[in-house]
Design a protein around this motif. Structure first.
Motif, PDB file in Angstrom:
ATOM      1  N   ASP A 296       4.742 -36.988  13.307  1.00 34.83           N
ATOM      2  CA  ASP A 296       3.566 -37.809  13.144  1.00 34.83           C
ATOM      3  C   ASP A 296       2.748 -37.167  12.019  1.00 34.83           C
ATOM      4  N   ASN A 297       1.594 -37.752  11.693  1.00 35.12           N
ATOM      5  CA  ASN A 297       0.640 -37.466  10.480  1.00 35.12           C
ATOM      6  C   ASN A 297       0.194 -35.880  10.812  1.00 35.12           C
ATOM      7  N   LYS A 298       0.426 -35.628  12.000  1.00 33.18           N
ATOM      8  CA  LYS A 298      -0.465 -34.129  12.083  1.00 33.18           C
ATOM      9  C   LYS A 298       0.896 -32.999  12.241  1.00 33.18           C
ATOM     10  N   THR A 299       2.071 -33.511  12.192  1.00 31.87           N
ATOM     11  CA  THR A 299       3.085 -32.498  12.421  1.00 31.87           C
ATOM     12  C   THR A 299       3.016 -31.636  11.318  1.00 31.87           C
ATOM     13  N   GLU A 305       3.522 -28.879   4.523  1.00 34.26           N
ATOM     14  CA  GLU A 305       4.540 -27.676   4.869  1.00 34.26           C
ATOM     15  C   GLU A 305       4.932 -27.806   6.424  1.00 34.26           C
ATOM     16  N   TYR A 306       5.932 -27.337   6.846  1.00 37.48           N
ATOM     17  CA  TYR A 306       6.407 -27.353   8.045  1.00 37.48           C
ATOM     18  C   TYR A 306       6.452 -25.894   8.386  1.00 37.48           C
ATOM     19  N   THR A 307       5.439 -25.408   9.345  1.00 36.85           N
ATOM     20  CA  THR A 307       5.363 -24.283   9.432  1.00 36.85           C
ATOM     21  C   THR A 307       5.841 -24.079  11.304  1.00 36.85           C
ATOM     22  N   THR A 308       5.350 -22.431  11.774  1.00 29.37           N
ATOM     23  CA  THR A 308       5.694 -22.353  13.045  1.00 29.37           C
ATOM     24  C   THR A 308       4.749 -23.095  14.020  1.00 29.37           C
ATOM     25  N   GLN A 309       3.415 -23.332  13.290  1.00 33.40           N
ATOM     26  CA  GLN A 309       2.575 -24.180  14.232  1.00 33.40           C
ATOM     27  C   GLN A 309       2.971 -25.562  14.207  1.00 33.40           C
ATOM     28  N   SER A 310       3.836 -26.089  13.349  1.00 31.69           N
ATOM     29  CA  SER A 310       4.384 -27.475  13.425  1.00 31.69           C
ATOM     30  C   SER A 310       5.400 -27.459  14.648  1.00 31.69           C
ATOM     31  N   ASP A 311       6.094 -26.723  14.892  1.00 32.22           N
ATOM     32  CA  ASP A 311       7.360 -26.440  16.137  1.00 32.22           C
ATOM     33  C   ASP A 311       6.340 -26.608  17.252  1.00 32.22           C
ATOM     34  N   LEU A 312       5.251 -25.806  17.143  1.00 30.21           N
ATOM     35  CA  LEU A 312       4.561 -25.731  18.596  1.00 30.21           C
ATOM     36  C   LEU A 312       3.752 -27.170  18.985  1.00 30.21           C
ATOM     37  N   TYR A 313       3.510 -27.804  17.797  1.00 31.77           N
ATOM     38  CA  TYR A 313       2.864 -29.073  17.984  1.00 31.77           C
ATOM     39  C   TYR A 313       3.840 -30.112  18.263  1.00 31.77           C
ATOM     40  N   GLN A 314       5.018 -30.110  17.928  1.00 30.07           N
ATOM     41  CA  GLN A 314       5.966 -30.837  18.259  1.00 30.07           C
ATOM     42  C   GLN A 314       6.417 -30.734  19.740  1.00 30.07           C
ATOM     43  N   PHE A 315       6.371 -29.521  20.173  1.00 33.86           N
ATOM     44  CA  PHE A 315       6.790 -29.056  21.385  1.00 33.86           C
ATOM     45  C   PHE A 315       5.811 -29.688  22.409  1.00 33.86           C
ATOM     46  N   GLY A 316       4.388 -29.652  21.828  1.00 37.89           N
ATOM     47  CA  GLY A 316       3.432 -30.048  22.851  1.00 37.89           C
ATOM     48  C   GLY A 316       3.504 -31.747  22.851  1.00 37.89           C
ATOM     49  N   LYS A 317       3.891 -32.321  21.777  1.00 41.11           N
ATOM     50  CA  LYS A 317       3.999 -33.511  21.975  1.00 41.11           C
ATOM     51  C   LYS A 317       5.104 -34.242  22.740  1.00 41.11           C
ATOM     52  N   MET A 318       6.166 -33.574  22.835  1.00 40.59           N
ATOM     53  CA  MET A 318       7.265 -33.726  23.704  1.00 40.59           C
ATOM     54  C   MET A 318       6.801 -33.402  24.979  1.00 40.59           C
ATOM     55  N   LEU A 319       6.149 -32.455  25.457  1.00 47.56           N
ATOM     56  CA  LEU A 319       5.560 -32.392  26.668  1.00 47.56           C
ATOM     57  C   LEU A 319       4.618 -33.501  27.113  1.00 47.56           C
ATOM     58  N   LEU A 334      -1.696 -28.505  26.807  1.00 48.86           N
ATOM     59  CA  LEU A 334      -1.362 -29.514  26.107  1.00 48.86           C
ATOM     60  C   LEU A 334      -2.385 -29.796  24.801  1.00 48.86           C
ATOM     61  N   ASP A 335      -3.833 -29.832  25.284  1.00 46.54           N
ATOM     62  CA  ASP A 335      -4.768 -29.876  24.219  1.00 46.54           C
ATOM     63  C   ASP A 335      -4.790 -28.725  23.356  1.00 46.54           C
ATOM     64  N   GLY A 336      -4.455 -27.447  23.461  1.00 40.49           N
ATOM     65  CA  GLY A 336      -4.495 -26.416  22.695  1.00 40.49           C
ATOM     66  C   GLY A 336      -3.039 -26.699  21.770  1.00 40.49           C
ATOM     67  N   LEU A 337      -2.098 -27.044  22.125  1.00 38.71           N
ATOM     68  CA  LEU A 337      -0.964 -27.465  21.256  1.00 38.71           C
ATOM     69  C   LEU A 337      -1.295 -28.611  20.286  1.00 38.71           C
ATOM     70  N   ARG A 338      -2.062 -29.363  20.877  1.00 37.09           N
ATOM     71  CA  ARG A 338      -2.472 -30.739  19.769  1.00 37.09           C
ATOM     72  C   ARG A 338      -3.247 -30.535  18.911  1.00 37.09           C
ATOM     73  N   ASP A 339      -4.259 -29.516  19.197  1.00 42.50           N
ATOM     74  CA  ASP A 339      -5.398 -29.103  18.255  1.00 42.50           C
ATOM     75  C   ASP A 339      -4.795 -28.019  17.505  1.00 42.50           C
ATOM     76  N   LYS A 340      -3.866 -27.565  17.687  1.00 39.25           N
ATOM     77  CA  LYS A 340      -3.212 -26.233  17.047  1.00 39.25           C
ATOM     78  C   LYS A 340      -4.135 -24.881  17.033  1.00 39.25           C
ATOM     79  N   SER A 341      -4.737 -24.966  18.313  1.00 42.80           N
ATOM     80  CA  SER A 341      -5.608 -23.762  18.445  1.00 42.80           C
ATOM     81  C   SER A 341      -4.799 -22.726  19.359  1.00 42.80           C
TER      82      SER A 341
END
Length: 354
Positions: A296-299, A305-319, A334-341
């Protein structure tokens, strides 16, 4: 087919029972290896038919019952056929059985041209249906078609007794503009993953045939990941993130974090879930103009750029899409994965895993 008449006298009554009693009570599925000419079936361990066939090959086809695919089944009912004659057997799959006693005769030799023998065959089939109904609770819910090529949207998967073979036409292989470079990259990534929990293990590294078919043979075998509660989601997350953390340390990003790319490995007490399918992977920080369908627009970053943080964001989205993480600690995760903290350095230290 060579044994069509015999198949019919066994298959049709079972199918009638299945349709009238109900699939939940009598769970059977009809299948035949129509290409079996002797050596083919032995080679890929795929049985000839439902209760399954050919006297000389019976023990070779089922020289052991792999609980990965057979569940807790201790025997296999089968028949051997030659011309109009057949005989029913059971293959004893219990671990302590000596090879000479594995094949247990269940009937005398029968001839389908003999009216009395045909009645005997029908009686045996009725008893087979009764046996299937009795052992219903031990039959695995998921049917694994060993040796049969399964076509997905852009690939062909063949599940064998000791490995899984994946084939993809190079026209569908991501980042294949420089094919040699892409194969070298994937070979290095699969090699880097060797021996590390939470990641698919390769048996034969990536290669491309003269026909333009990409092929990789995987040692990891398992079932489709099906989660039913938060505890299972937590266990899956810990296993997969452990593997993902190792990939990220090597400068790799997976880029295709989805539940279909996670396998459940029954019987593995240490790591029950693994991340598979590296074919969309690339290096950390790659600028990309094309997006996969689950992004999505936050990936991506603001610079695409697709980064390691993008992987974590996508993992959180899947969860989140699983809708089964409801504890306070889980929601914070889940909130931490979504806001990338949450980043790759602290993701496995989150309170949800304590």
């Amino acid at each position: 087919m060579l044994h069509w008449g015999m198949d019919s006298i066994i298959r049709i009554p079972l199918q009638i029972f299945h349709e009238n009693i109900g699939g939940g009570i009598l769970p059977i599925e009809m299948d035949r290896n129509s290409k079996d000419q002797g050596t083919t079936t032995i080679g890929n361990k795929r049985p000839g038919f439902l209760c399954w066939t050919n006297n000389n090959e019976l023990e070779e086809k089922f020289n052991k019952f792999d609980h990965m695919y057979f569940g807790n089944i201790q025997f296999m009912i089968c028949y051997a056929a030659a011309g109009t004659r057949l005989r029913f057997f059971a293959i004893d799959g219990s671990p302590n059985t000596n090879p000479p006693s594995r094949l247990v005769s269940l009937s005398n030799q029968l001839d389908v041209n003999n009216r009395r023998d045909r009645v005997s065959i029908l009686c045996i089939v009725v008893n087979i249906a009764r046996i299937i109904r009795t052992v219903n609770n031990t039959i695995p819910e998921m049917i694994i078609p060993l040796g049969k090529r399964l076509k997905t949207e852009k690939s062909m998967i063949t599940i064998l007794s000791d490995s899984v073979e994946k084939r993809v036409s190079v026209e569908y292989l991501p980042f294949a503009g420089n094919l040699d470079g892409r194969i070298n990259f994937l070979s290095g990534m699969y090699e880097y993953a060797k021996g590390h929990p939470g990641l698919v293990q390769v048996k034969e590294g990536p290669s491309v045939s003269r026909q333009g078919i990409y092929k990789v043979v995987l040692e990891t075998r398992g079932h489709v990941c099906q989660l039913s509660n938060e505890d299972e989601a937590r266990a899956m997350s810990q296993n997969v993130l452990t593997g993902l953390n190792w990939l990220h340390k090597g400068g790799y990003v997976h880029r295709d974090i989805r539940l279909p790319n996670i396998l459940f490995i029954p019987g593995d007490a240490d790591c029950k879930y693994v991340l598979i399918d590296f074919e969309h992977a690339n290096v950390d920080g790659l600028v990309t103009s094309e997006r996969l369908k689950d992004w999505d627009n936050k990936t991506l970053t603001e610079h695409n750029e697709y980064t390691t943080q993008s992987d974590l964001y996508q993992f959180g989205k899947m969860l989140r899409d699983l809708d089964m993480v409801n504890s306070e600690a889980g929601r914070k995760f889940l909130d931490g994965l979504r806001d990338k903290s949450i980043n790759i350095q602290n993701v496995l230290h989150h309170e949800w895993f304590r």
